[in-house]
Structures are given as C-alpha cells and as structure tokens.
Design an enzyme around this catalytic site. Structure first.
Site, PDB file in Angstrom:
ATOM      1  N   ASP A 281      -5.326  -3.293   2.578  1.00 19.33           N
ATOM      2  CA  ASP A 281      -4.187  -2.861   1.756  1.00 19.33           C
ATOM      3  C   ASP A 281      -4.624  -1.973   0.595  1.00 19.33           C
ATOM      4  OD1 ASP A 281      -2.490  -4.375   3.375  1.00 19.33           O
ATOM      5  OD2 ASP A 281      -2.733  -6.168   2.138  1.00 19.33           O
ATOM      6  N   GLY A 282      -5.757  -1.306   0.752  1.00 16.67           N
ATOM      7  CA  GLY A 282      -6.291  -0.499  -0.343  1.00 16.67           C
ATOM      8  C   GLY A 282      -6.363   0.985  -0.051  1.00 16.67           C
TER       9      GLY A 282
END
Length: 288
Positions: free
Chosen positions: A232-233
């Site tokens: 999720d980065g």
C-alpha cells in the site's frame, strides 16, 4: 472520432527556456498543440512536461516520432515517453469475491468511458465467472494458497503473456503480489494499479474500515495507486473521500466506502489511460 494525437511525457533537469524549446520543437515539425501542462519540482530541480499535439498535419511520419522524441530527450538530458491517443491497451482485472469495482470498470469500458479492452479477468475464487463472461471477458480461476503461491503467480504471468496484457488492475484483489511477480511484470509491458479501501497513508493493510470506526474518524476514503513491493505504499494516482458520523457502524463505513473505491479506481485508470500521470521519485504528478 477525433483526430489522433501524440502525447509526450518528459522529465529533465530544470532550466530556463524549456517550455519554449518543447513547444518550438512541436511547432517546427508542423504540430498543433492541444494540451500543454508543465510542473517544476523546485526541491528536486526537475521539470515535468506533458504535451499533446494532433497527428494530422504533423511533419514526421508516425513511425519516426519515437526516435525523434528520444533524440530530444537526450538533448535535454532527460527521459521521454511517447504515447498515441488512439492506442487501446489490453487490460486484465484481478478480483477476489467483491464485485463492485469489477462491475463498475467493465460497465465503463462498455460505455466507452475507459479506452481499454478487458479480454481477461483473473480471480482466486470462482464466484464472479458469470458476471465477467457477461461482459465478454475470459474468466480464469487461479487458486492462491501460501503453499503454492509461486506456482499460482507463474500461471497468472503466463495468462498475461498469452492475452497480450499491458495493464493490470487490482479491483479488490485481496492478495499481496510477491516481489518476484512484480519483478517479472517489470520485464513485461504490463503496469499494475490497485485500489485500497482507506485514505492512504492512514490505515494501511487489512481491515481499514474497522480500524477507522474504532478511531471515530469523520472522513473515510479510498486510494488508487501504482503497486510496488511496499504494501500500500506505491505512488498515489487518485483519492476519494466521504463523510461519516458517530451514527455510522462498521457496515455503514463499508457501504459508503464502496462508492469511494469505485470512483477513485475508475478515475485512476482513466488518468493512466489518458497518460496524465507521471511517476518520479516515488510520487506522481497528475495533469488533470
């Protein structure tokens, strides 16, 4: 149908006169500029440009534009990407059991809102076969378990090659792609966009709505981003939000959140397809 255009995305060291030089290059070749957007990142000392011009009347034949763009980028000590507006990429949608983002994307493709083809839907569950096939996509069930994840991803990569996929969209695909899978995709033409059900960087990982409810937040959202090895980065493309209140339970947050997920993902895919997103130094510039 509108006249096709060429789209140049360029990143180079910043210096005076770049806008004039780029627009002058297009004009010198007889091009009529439709859109021109520029951004200077002062901290990084970089100049970012997106220029779109009509192919009709342009002095270079289509097959000669890419070498000319490469020479231009080298002269500016930068990197340039060339796209054409009439290119319709082939996309694969990865999904698990939740259907709302899949239905929304397939409907928008059918309605002509998203200029892409979706010949392939891949899922780790069999549930959505009838839905996907109703839109004309081939649905392939590839079970994924911890013990055979490597074999499952190898099968998925083979499917992407078989169908000539250029873009992968994770539409609520509740699996983490391995670094080996992403590295293999890096050698393929495909890129990966994911939808995460929170307003990143808040509530990364699993069960973000439950954690948001526990914190009593008054705003929830969804984030569409490119996928990297960092969970999720990846670089953020689009985000959407909606207000919630103390009266809302977790189920209400999930219901409201689905709307933001559909909207953020559809917007992100459209921005990507229109080549309005530029990625640099782990972040994005979005010329919307």
């Amino acid at each position: 149908m509108s006249v096709p255009s060429a789209i140049l995305q360029l990143i180079c060291p910043d210096r005076p006169g770049l806008v004039s030089e780029l627009s002058g290059w297009v004009a010198a070749n007889g091009g009529n500029i439709r859109h021109a957007d520029h951004h200077t990142d002062l901290g990084a000392g970089l100049f970012l440009s997106r220029i779109e011009w009509a192919l009709e009347g342009f002095g270079l034949p289509r097959q000669s534009i890419a070498p000319a763009v490469a020479a231009l980028a080298r002269r500016l000590d930068g990197e340039g990407l060339l796209h054409f507006s009439d290119a319709i990429p082939r996309a694969a949608i990865f999904v698990s059991r939740q259907e709302h983002c899949l239905v929304d994307l397939l409907w928008r493709v059918r309605a002509g809102e998203l200029p892409m083809q979706v010949p392939l839907v891949v899922s780790n569950h069999p549930d959505l076969r009838e839905l996907a096939e109703g839109f004309g996509a081939t649905y392939v069930h590839v079970p994924v378990a911890a013990a055979d994840k490597e074999e499952a991803e190898a099968a998925q990569l083979a499917l992407l090659r078989q169908h000539g996929i250029e873009l992968v969209v994770l539409a609520k695909y509740m699996q983490v792609l391995s670094s080996d899978f992403l590295e293999a995709l890096g050698r393929e033409p495909a890129q990966v966009i994911n939808i995460h059900h929170s307003f990143l960087p808040a509530f990364q990982g699993a069960q973000p709505y439950q954690r948001a409810w526990q914190r009593g937040v008054k705003l929830i959202g969804a984030t569409a981003h490119y996928v990297t090895e960092e969970l999720d980065g990846g670089p953020i493309i689009e985000q959407a939000t909606v207000h919630v209140s103390h009266r809302d339970e977790v189920e209400d947050l999930i219901r409201k959140g689905r709307d933001t997920e559909r909207l953020a993902l559809a917007r992100a895919v459209r921005l990507h397809l229109r080549r309005q997103v530029m990625v640099y130094r782990g972040r994005t510039a979005v010329f919307d």
